[in-house]
Motif scaffolding. Structure first.
Motif, PDB file in Angstrom:
ATOM      1  N   LEU A  71       7.880 -12.826  16.211  1.00  0.00           N
ATOM      2  CA  LEU A  71       7.558 -13.857  15.244  1.00  0.00           C
ATOM      3  C   LEU A  71       7.103 -13.275  13.913  1.00  0.00           C
ATOM      4  CD1 LEU A  71       5.666 -16.344  17.588  1.00  0.00           C
ATOM      5  CD2 LEU A  71       8.071 -16.355  16.935  1.00  0.00           C
ATOM      6  N   THR A  72       6.520 -12.068  13.945  1.00  0.00           N
ATOM      7  CA  THR A  72       6.054 -11.425  12.719  1.00  0.00           C
ATOM      8  C   THR A  72       7.161 -10.556  12.147  1.00  0.00           C
ATOM      9  OG1 THR A  72       3.792 -11.370  13.571  1.00  0.00           O
ATOM     10  CG2 THR A  72       4.289  -9.962  11.698  1.00  0.00           C
ATOM     11  N   LYS A  73       7.618 -10.888  10.963  1.00  0.00           N
ATOM     12  CA  LYS A  73       8.704 -10.150  10.338  1.00  0.00           C
ATOM     13  C   LYS A  73       8.163  -9.012   9.480  1.00  0.00           C
ATOM     14  CE  LYS A  73      11.939 -14.022  10.301  1.00  0.00           C
ATOM     15  NZ  LYS A  73      12.828 -14.862   9.473  1.00  0.00           N
ATOM     16  N   SER A  74       9.050  -8.074   9.160  1.00  0.00           N
ATOM     17  CA  SER A  74       8.661  -6.926   8.362  1.00  0.00           C
ATOM     18  C   SER A  74       8.189  -7.377   6.988  1.00  0.00           C
ATOM     19  CB  SER A  74       9.837  -5.965   8.227  1.00  0.00           C
ATOM     20  OG  SER A  74       9.520  -4.894   7.377  1.00  0.00           O
ATOM     21  N   GLU A  75       7.160  -6.711   6.508  1.00  0.00           N
ATOM     22  CA  GLU A  75       6.625  -7.033   5.187  1.00  0.00           C
ATOM     23  C   GLU A  75       7.657  -6.723   4.111  1.00  0.00           C
ATOM     24  OE1 GLU A  75       2.889  -5.680   2.304  1.00  0.00           O
ATOM     25  OE2 GLU A  75       3.366  -4.594   4.149  1.00  0.00           O
ATOM     26  N   PRO A  76       8.002  -7.672   3.260  1.00  0.00           N
ATOM     27  CA  PRO A  76       9.002  -7.413   2.215  1.00  0.00           C
ATOM     28  C   PRO A  76       8.436  -6.521   1.123  1.00  0.00           C
ATOM     29  CG  PRO A  76       8.070  -9.595   1.932  1.00  0.00           C
ATOM     30  CD  PRO A  76       7.498  -9.056   3.223  1.00  0.00           C
ATOM     31  N   PHE A  77       9.333  -5.872   0.395  1.00  0.00           N
ATOM     32  CA  PHE A  77       8.914  -5.030  -0.711  1.00  0.00           C
ATOM     33  C   PHE A  77       8.367  -5.897  -1.840  1.00  0.00           C
ATOM     34  CE2 PHE A  77       9.988  -3.177  -4.871  1.00  0.00           C
ATOM     35  CZ  PHE A  77       9.227  -2.019  -4.805  1.00  0.00           C
ATOM     36  N   ARG A 228      -0.344   6.480   1.495  1.00  0.00           N
ATOM     37  CA  ARG A 228       0.684   5.731   2.239  1.00  0.00           C
ATOM     38  C   ARG A 228       1.890   5.455   1.364  1.00  0.00           C
ATOM     39  NH1 ARG A 228       1.471   3.134   6.856  1.00  0.00           N
ATOM     40  NH2 ARG A 228      -0.558   3.877   7.547  1.00  0.00           N
ATOM     41  N   MET A 229       3.066   5.605   1.962  1.00  0.00           N
ATOM     42  CA  MET A 229       4.312   5.346   1.243  1.00  0.00           C
ATOM     43  C   MET A 229       5.240   4.492   2.096  1.00  0.00           C
ATOM     44  SD  MET A 229       6.936   8.024  -0.660  1.00  0.00           S
ATOM     45  CE  MET A 229       7.840   8.608   0.775  1.00  0.00           C
ATOM     46  N   GLN A 230       5.856   3.529   1.458  1.00  0.00           N
ATOM     47  CA  GLN A 230       6.872   2.697   2.086  1.00  0.00           C
ATOM     48  C   GLN A 230       8.190   2.901   1.358  1.00  0.00           C
ATOM     49  OE1 GLN A 230       5.045  -1.166   1.553  1.00  0.00           O
ATOM     50  NE2 GLN A 230       4.241  -1.179   3.632  1.00  0.00           N
ATOM     51  N   VAL A 231       9.273   2.946   2.122  1.00  0.00           N
ATOM     52  CA  VAL A 231      10.608   3.106   1.547  1.00  0.00           C
ATOM     53  C   VAL A 231      11.504   1.995   2.084  1.00  0.00           C
ATOM     54  CG1 VAL A 231      12.638   4.593   1.320  1.00  0.00           C
ATOM     55  CG2 VAL A 231      10.348   5.609   1.315  1.00  0.00           C
ATOM     56  N   TYR A 232      12.214   1.346   1.178  1.00  0.00           N
ATOM     57  CA  TYR A 232      13.151   0.282   1.537  1.00  0.00           C
ATOM     58  C   TYR A 232      14.540   0.652   1.043  1.00  0.00           C
ATOM     59  CZ  TYR A 232       9.057  -2.749   2.297  1.00  0.00           C
ATOM     60  OH  TYR A 232       7.878  -3.288   2.738  1.00  0.00           O
ATOM     61  N   ILE A 233      15.534   0.424   1.898  1.00  0.00           N
ATOM     62  CA  ILE A 233      16.930   0.524   1.495  1.00  0.00           C
ATOM     63  C   ILE A 233      17.466  -0.901   1.465  1.00  0.00           C
ATOM     64  CG2 ILE A 233      19.210   1.433   2.036  1.00  0.00           C
ATOM     65  CD1 ILE A 233      17.138   3.564   1.262  1.00  0.00           C
ATOM     66  N   ASP A 234      17.823  -1.358   0.260  1.00  0.00           N
ATOM     67  CA  ASP A 234      18.083  -2.777   0.045  1.00  0.00           C
ATOM     68  C   ASP A 234      16.838  -3.549   0.510  1.00  0.00           C
ATOM     69  OD1 ASP A 234      20.528  -2.263  -1.119  1.00  0.00           O
ATOM     70  OD2 ASP A 234      21.623  -2.367   0.773  1.00  0.00           O
ATOM     71  N   GLU A 235      16.945  -4.401   1.507  1.00  0.00           N
ATOM     72  CA  GLU A 235      15.765  -5.142   1.963  1.00  0.00           C
ATOM     73  C   GLU A 235      15.226  -4.618   3.297  1.00  0.00           C
ATOM     74  OE1 GLU A 235      14.257  -7.389   0.118  1.00  0.00           O
ATOM     75  OE2 GLU A 235      15.751  -7.099  -1.438  1.00  0.00           O
ATOM     76  N   HIS A 236      15.707  -3.460   3.726  1.00  0.00           N
ATOM     77  CA  HIS A 236      15.336  -2.937   5.038  1.00  0.00           C
ATOM     78  C   HIS A 236      14.287  -1.827   4.892  1.00  0.00           C
ATOM     79  CE1 HIS A 236      18.763  -5.155   6.658  1.00  0.00           C
ATOM     80  NE2 HIS A 236      19.498  -4.613   5.701  1.00  0.00           N
TER      81      HIS A 236
END
Length: 275
Positions: A71-77, A228-236
């Motif tokens: 139910l909890t989706k990935s946090e969007p960029f 902390r670092m987050q990396v997104y490819i397109d919306e993933h």
């Protein structure tokens, strides 16, 4: 005398009939016993068996594991809202090196059919950094578009990007070098995205369909908040981990490997935002 003989005969007949009835009853009883034993050996149960699945309520029976839903989706960029730097190459002259970039090799601003805007064509086995000593804060976001042209995505080999501790491109920037804080490697030939930290040796590896990017525009988004670092490819989202040394300088870099079969990689629309 005749009466005695007749009585004896009648009694004999009655005894014989009674014996036949007893045998029939005995056979029925033996049959039921054999059937009960057979059912028991076959794992079947009788009505007297309290564990009989036929008499147990449905809620008491074994449950089959079903599918579950996350139910909890990935946090969007989420990009920052204070623009620190932007370069879409709109003011660069095609055929020349981009004026806000530096490299240990060469680069050319070009226009590509089917792709709007201008692009910096990246030479193979070359590293690129911004030609500015932009001080990046503890919390910021960075985005860019990566355009590729290739017969197959694996012909690009790998493209690395990350943050170096200095802003020098006098030589090729290897991700594993001590000057590198952290780097993410788009490994087209393995269809994986690997991130390695030279700060705490944190390593991440995720499978990703990079074969879909042989002739496409990939939007890369990076979010940094301290270590902390987050990396997104397109919306993933492909990375969310503690990988940065928050005390070390952070200078964005990008390095290419030896292309194959005339593959080409290009970059544009770099944007850096603060908070």
């Amino acid at each position: 005398m005749k009466r005695i003989i007749i009585l004896i005969s009648v009694l004999g007949i009655a005894f014989h009939s009674h014996a036949q009835i007893l045998k029939k009853i005995q056979r029925k009883v033996e049959g039921k016993v054999e059937k009960s034993v057979e059912d028991l050996l076959n794992g079947e149960t009788t009505e007297k068996n309290p564990q009989s699945t036929t008499n147990m309520p449905e809620t008491a029976g074994p449950k089959t594991a079903g599918k579950f839903e996350i139910l909890t989706k990935s946090e969007p960029f989420k990009a920052g809202h204070v623009l620190l730097f932007e370069d879409s190459l709109n003011y660069d002259t095609p055929g020349r090196m981009a004026k806000y970039w530096q490299t240990n090799s060469t680069g050319t601003v070009v226009e590509i059919s089917g792709a709007p805007g201008k692009w910096l064509k990246l030479a193979d086995q070359a590293s690129y950094q911004l030609d500015t000593l932009l001080h990046l804060p503890q919390k910021f976001t960075l985005e860019f578009d990566l355009l590729t042209r290739a017969n197959e995505a694996k012909d690009l080999r790998s493209i690395d990007f990350g943050f170096s501790k200095n802003n020098s491109t006098r030589k090729y920037i290897y991700g594993v070098a001590n000057e590198t804080n952290v780097y993410t490697s788009l490994q087209y030939y393995y269809e994986t995205i690997n991130t390695t930290s030279n700060y705490n040796n944190n390593q991440s590896r995720i499978e990703f369909p990079l074969s879909n990017y042989a002739n496409a525009i990939m939007h890369v988004s990076v979010s940094v908040d301290g270590s902390r670092m987050q990396v997104y490819i397109d919306e993933h989202k492909v990375l969310d981990a503690t990988v940065l040394d928050p005390r070390a300088p952070k200078h964005f870099f990008l390095s290419t490997e030896n292309y194959r079969q005339n593959a080409v990689a290009l970059i544009s629309n770099l944007r850096i935002y603060g908070f």
